[in-house]
Design a protein around this motif. Sequence first.
Motif, PDB file in Angstrom:
ATOM      1  N   THR A 242      49.328  44.406  40.952  1.00 27.52           N
ATOM      2  CA  THR A 242      49.829  44.949  42.222  1.00 27.52           C
ATOM      3  C   THR A 242      50.347  43.897  43.189  1.00 27.52           C
ATOM      4  OG1 THR A 242      47.642  44.862  43.265  1.00 27.52           O
ATOM      5  CG2 THR A 242      48.213  46.883  42.062  1.00 27.52           C
ATOM      6  N   HIS A 243      50.003  42.618  42.972  1.00 26.55           N
ATOM      7  CA  HIS A 243      50.421  41.515  43.850  1.00 26.55           C
ATOM      8  C   HIS A 243      49.761  41.558  45.229  1.00 26.55           C
ATOM      9  CE1 HIS A 243      54.461  40.687  41.508  1.00 26.55           C
ATOM     10  NE2 HIS A 243      53.385  40.603  40.743  1.00 26.55           N
ATOM     11  N   VAL A 244      48.649  42.276  45.383  1.00 30.48           N
ATOM     12  CA  VAL A 244      47.945  42.268  46.664  1.00 30.48           C
ATOM     13  C   VAL A 244      47.466  40.854  46.975  1.00 30.48           C
ATOM     14  CG1 VAL A 244      47.262  44.701  46.618  1.00 30.48           C
ATOM     15  CG2 VAL A 244      45.787  42.974  45.523  1.00 30.48           C
ATOM     16  N   ASP A 245      47.075  40.620  48.240  1.00 24.44           N
ATOM     17  CA  ASP A 245      46.905  39.243  48.701  1.00 24.44           C
ATOM     18  C   ASP A 245      45.485  38.719  48.739  1.00 24.44           C
ATOM     19  OD1 ASP A 245      49.612  37.996  49.694  1.00 24.44           O
ATOM     20  OD2 ASP A 245      49.683  40.143  50.103  1.00 24.44           O
ATOM     21  N   PHE A 246      44.501  39.523  48.440  1.00 26.84           N
ATOM     22  CA  PHE A 246      43.157  38.980  48.228  1.00 26.84           C
ATOM     23  C   PHE A 246      42.415  39.865  47.247  1.00 26.84           C
ATOM     24  CE2 PHE A 246      42.696  41.522  52.131  1.00 26.84           C
ATOM     25  CZ  PHE A 246      41.574  42.307  51.868  1.00 26.84           C
ATOM     26  N   VAL A 247      41.329  39.325  46.732  1.00 24.04           N
ATOM     27  CA  VAL A 247      40.558  40.011  45.695  1.00 24.04           C
ATOM     28  C   VAL A 247      39.386  40.725  46.352  1.00 24.04           C
ATOM     29  CG1 VAL A 247      39.260  39.754  43.550  1.00 24.04           C
ATOM     30  CG2 VAL A 247      41.198  38.223  44.040  1.00 24.04           C
ATOM     31  N   ASN A 248      39.476  42.045  46.392  1.00 28.18           N
ATOM     32  CA  ASN A 248      38.387  42.840  46.946  1.00 28.18           C
ATOM     33  C   ASN A 248      37.472  43.266  45.809  1.00 28.18           C
ATOM     34  OD1 ASN A 248      37.881  46.207  47.726  1.00 28.18           O
ATOM     35  ND2 ASN A 248      36.923  44.577  48.890  1.00 28.18           N
ATOM     36  N   VAL A 249      36.221  42.806  45.864  1.00 27.52           N
ATOM     37  CA  VAL A 249      35.259  43.153  44.820  1.00 27.52           C
ATOM     38  C   VAL A 249      34.665  44.507  45.178  1.00 27.52           C
ATOM     39  CG1 VAL A 249      33.281  42.388  43.471  1.00 27.52           C
ATOM     40  CG2 VAL A 249      34.757  40.696  44.593  1.00 27.52           C
ATOM     41  N   LYS A 250      35.220  45.534  44.578  1.00 25.83           N
ATOM     42  CA  LYS A 250      34.833  46.913  44.894  1.00 25.83           C
ATOM     43  C   LYS A 250      33.766  47.366  43.905  1.00 25.83           C
ATOM     44  CE  LYS A 250      36.558  49.733  47.342  1.00 25.83           C
ATOM     45  NZ  LYS A 250      36.220  50.167  48.699  1.00 25.83           N
ATOM     46  N   TYR A 251      32.581  47.617  44.423  1.00 26.13           N
ATOM     47  CA  TYR A 251      31.463  47.936  43.550  1.00 26.13           C
ATOM     48  C   TYR A 251      30.672  49.114  44.078  1.00 26.13           C
ATOM     49  CZ  TYR A 251      29.941  45.303  39.475  1.00 26.13           C
ATOM     50  OH  TYR A 251      29.740  44.855  38.201  1.00 26.13           O
TER      51      TYR A 251
ATOM     52  N   VAL B 151      34.975  42.693  35.742  1.00 25.00           N
ATOM     53  CA  VAL B 151      35.716  41.494  36.128  1.00 25.00           C
ATOM     54  C   VAL B 151      37.192  41.652  35.788  1.00 25.00           C
ATOM     55  CG1 VAL B 151      36.004  39.018  35.701  1.00 25.00           C
ATOM     56  CG2 VAL B 151      33.706  39.990  35.887  1.00 25.00           C
ATOM     57  N   GLN B 152      37.460  42.112  34.560  1.00 22.58           N
ATOM     58  CA  GLN B 152      38.849  42.241  34.117  1.00 22.58           C
ATOM     59  C   GLN B 152      39.596  43.300  34.910  1.00 22.58           C
ATOM     60  OE1 GLN B 152      40.070  39.976  31.811  1.00 22.58           O
ATOM     61  NE2 GLN B 152      41.994  40.749  32.642  1.00 22.58           N
ATOM     62  N   SER B 153      38.916  44.377  35.291  1.00 23.97           N
ATOM     63  CA  SER B 153      39.553  45.420  36.102  1.00 23.97           C
ATOM     64  C   SER B 153      40.054  44.851  37.422  1.00 23.97           C
ATOM     65  CB  SER B 153      38.573  46.564  36.373  1.00 23.97           C
ATOM     66  OG  SER B 153      38.259  47.257  35.192  1.00 23.97           O
ATOM     67  N   HIS B 154      39.224  44.019  38.044  1.00 18.91           N
ATOM     68  CA  HIS B 154      39.611  43.410  39.306  1.00 18.91           C
ATOM     69  C   HIS B 154      40.769  42.432  39.125  1.00 18.91           C
ATOM     70  CE1 HIS B 154      35.655  44.937  40.528  1.00 18.91           C
ATOM     71  NE2 HIS B 154      36.045  44.780  41.778  1.00 18.91           N
ATOM     72  N   ILE B 155      40.723  41.632  38.061  1.00 21.00           N
ATOM     73  CA  ILE B 155      41.802  40.680  37.788  1.00 21.00           C
ATOM     74  C   ILE B 155      43.119  41.415  37.534  1.00 21.00           C
ATOM     75  CG2 ILE B 155      42.658  38.955  36.154  1.00 21.00           C
ATOM     76  CD1 ILE B 155      39.719  38.068  35.772  1.00 21.00           C
ATOM     77  N   ASP B 156      43.055  42.466  36.715  1.00 18.11           N
ATOM     78  CA  ASP B 156      44.268  43.228  36.381  1.00 18.11           C
ATOM     79  C   ASP B 156      44.880  43.852  37.636  1.00 18.11           C
ATOM     80  OD1 ASP B 156      43.863  42.544  33.754  1.00 18.11           O
ATOM     81  OD2 ASP B 156      43.046  44.497  33.152  1.00 18.11           O
ATOM     82  N   TRP B 157      44.037  44.411  38.498  1.00 19.71           N
ATOM     83  CA  TRP B 157      44.534  45.039  39.719  1.00 19.71           C
ATOM     84  C   TRP B 157      45.230  43.999  40.603  1.00 19.71           C
ATOM     85  CZ3 TRP B 157      45.408  49.656  41.909  1.00 19.71           C
ATOM     86  CH2 TRP B 157      45.553  49.718  43.294  1.00 19.71           C
TER      87      TRP B 157
END
Length: 359
Positions: free
Chosen positions: A80-89, A70-76
Amino acid sequence: MKNQVTNLLRNSLLIAAAATISASQSVAQTANDYNKRELLWQVLDQSRANDYVPVFFNIHFKDKEGQKAVQSHIDWYKTTHVDFVNVKYEYFPKIQAVSSTEDWNKIKPFAPETWEEQLNVVRQLKRELGSEALIIPTVFSPLRVLIQTAGSQLSSDREGRRRFVELIKQDPKAIKPALDAVTQSLVYYIREARKAGADGFYISSQGDDLEEFGEGVFADIIKPYDRQLSDVAAEVAPFNILHICESGGHFTPETFNDYLDYPGSVINPPVHNWKDKSLSLTDISRLFHRPVLGGLNNRSEALKKGDLEALKAEVDEILQHAPANFIFGADDSVFNDVDQEVLRKLVDYIHNWRLTHKK
């Protein structure tokens, strides 16, 4: 033809919905005081160009489970300021070894609890970031999940994948029960992830490049299972991206005919993997009647070196010729060790590009 008309109608309804949202929310297309959810919806409104250019870059995270994931995704997202949260699993069931065509029958649907770790990450990311950004999990293709479940666990294992491709070619019809089992499981995950808070899905299609199954095996054997994921995503969620993954191979313009009847709000094509004649981003947007995500080679030397000025030059060239409705990104995931500070500066540059480069 009927499928194409149905998908055009569905996309028209999505675009109309996006236009309604844009008009009702009065969200300015600037880098200040904005909501990324609304700005992504505006890209679907093809009646006008999006001045603000949303950006999507992703990596394969090292942490696969629990709070660390979870934290890895939040930090990314925040760095990086990207525009949506891609849950990469890439959290797959235990390998069920396959060494012959008869062994495909060993592959069974995954138990529901297989997905609980991934669903929990979606739930937590929705709580943390869902008010400001769309939550878009990746869903890997039935083919990729089947190959990994059968023994080639890493996407970087090119030799392992090649062995399974050759095994499939020996008797393509023999993989149908295994593809069906995997597809059932992925459909279950899509439906449960939507309940957990996903706004849509990044659906990764694989298998149609020339080096793998470009001689009818994809269209006849693999596609019916592959497309089910896009169909179900379109049924349950409002914002879906069709990622056409090259798997190390090459495409022709004709190859894309196999994807024209897939649903999806946005197309993410492998524009740097053409054989002979190529299609531009604008060509692909017109072909699919949808916005495109992409532009940058995910294996760019400038990206690898962290050369911001060279990357800006690449961005300038891409955006000068990009479609009016566009999300900037790459063909696929970028280097895991990419310099995130450099990437953030690049993302900020892209966000404002159409505002700072007006003629």
